[in-house]
Design a protein around this motif. Structure first.
Motif, PDB file in Angstrom:
ATOM      1  N   CYS A  66      64.771  33.314  26.777  1.00 40.48           N
ATOM      2  CA  CYS A  66      64.109  33.009  25.505  1.00 40.48           C
ATOM      3  C   CYS A  66      64.497  31.584  25.098  1.00 40.48           C
TER       4      CYS A  66
ATOM      5  N   CYS B 155      67.126  32.187  22.042  1.00 39.62           N
ATOM      6  CA  CYS B 155      68.380  32.947  22.077  1.00 39.62           C
ATOM      7  C   CYS B 155      68.929  33.145  23.484  1.00 39.62           C
TER       8      CYS B 155
ATOM      9  N   CYS C 296      60.631  39.229  21.679  1.00 37.12           N
ATOM     10  CA  CYS C 296      61.989  39.111  22.196  1.00 37.12           C
ATOM     11  C   CYS C 296      62.841  40.118  21.404  1.00 37.12           C
TER      12      CYS C 296
ATOM     13  N   CYS D  65      65.807  38.099  19.140  1.00 40.22           N
ATOM     14  CA  CYS D  65      65.501  37.239  17.985  1.00 40.22           C
ATOM     15  C   CYS D  65      64.139  37.551  17.381  1.00 40.22           C
TER      16      CYS D  65
HETATM   17 ZN   LIG Z   1      64.828  35.369  21.603  1.00 42.30          ZN
END
Ligand SMILES: [Zn+2]
Length: 246
Positions: free
Chosen positions: A26, A29, A46, A49
């Motif tokens: 990601c 994150c 995701c 996050c």
């Molecule tokens: Zn993320």
């Protein structure tokens, strides 16, 4: 608490027959699990996050274009979500705002700075990077909005954004603001705005390929439109527009 409400809304959106999960990196994150809860665009997230495919599109485009944000002064036209948190962590300075029809540009509403992109209260040449997602289809006078963002960017500064974009050669105006109010040229279409309690917001236009010329008329150059590559096939990312203030 955030995690719990995220889990609850995730369960409500889940269609078991469509569920899929896959690990990938990601842009906000790091290594994370991505899930598809249903076939809707908002059904892909995701897990760590909660980034949506729109967030991921902008985040990946930024990571490719400007891997180091630490020297940049950044302005994002929203005030919550994983992109906002990322810019807050990574950029030298990060400013955020939302639009509220009853708040004067530059004033605060519920702790959030309010700005109208058609009449920004920021001084000229305040930022190195401006980002926004799914905003400009709702701006009545988008030429003025793009010019304002050009004004608050330093020469050479960059704008990175998404709007719903078709491959039609020309932008289709759906509505316009006149002295008598809103005139609908096509049946009204709305998106929801989470900042104002998921209130419906009118779509003024469907952008086509001439968005490049619209940006050039507002003082941008080097316009590129690319869909970032992401190794999760069912996460259908958005084309991201990149333009430089000249
Ligand atoms: Zn993320």
């Amino acid at each position: 608490m955030k995690m719990l409400s995220r889990l609850r809304s995730g369960m409500a959106a889940l269609e078991w027959g469509r569920f899929s999960a896959r690990f990938a990196r990601c842009p906000f994150c790091g290594r994370s699990l991505f899930v598809r809860l249903n076939d809707g665009e908002a059904g892909v997230r995701c897990v760590q996050c909660a980034a949506s495919t729109v967030h991921l599109s902008v985040g990946l485009a930024l990571a490719n274009e400007i891997p180091d944000l630490s020297r940049l002064q950044v302005y994002e036209l929203s005030a919550a979500g994983p992109l906002v948190e990322h810019l807050r962590r990574q950029a030298r300075t990060a400013d955020f705002s939302e639009y509220h029809p009853d708040a004067a540009p530059g004033t605060m509403w519920r702790g959030v700075r309010c700005e109208d992109v058609q009449a920004l209260s920021w001084p000229d040449a305040s930022f190195d990077l401006v980002t926004h997602s799914e905003v400009f289809e709702h701006v009545p006078d988008d030429a003025r909005g793009f010019s304002e963002l050009r004004r608050v960017l330093r020469p050479g500064g960059m704008m990175v954004f998404t709007v719903p974009l078709s491959d039609a050669p020309r932008t289709v105006e759906r509505a316009r603001l006149t002295e008598g109010g809103i005139e609908h040229l096509l049946p009204p279409e709305h998106h929801v705005d989470p900042f104002k309690g998921n209130e419906p917001v009118l779509v003024f236009r469907d952008y086509g390929c001439d968005i490049t010329q619209r940006l050039e008329r507002a003082g941008f150059g080097g316009v590129r439109i690319e869909t970032p590559v992401f190794p999760v096939p069912w996460a259908r990312l958005r084309p991201v527009v990149r333009a430089t203030a000249v």
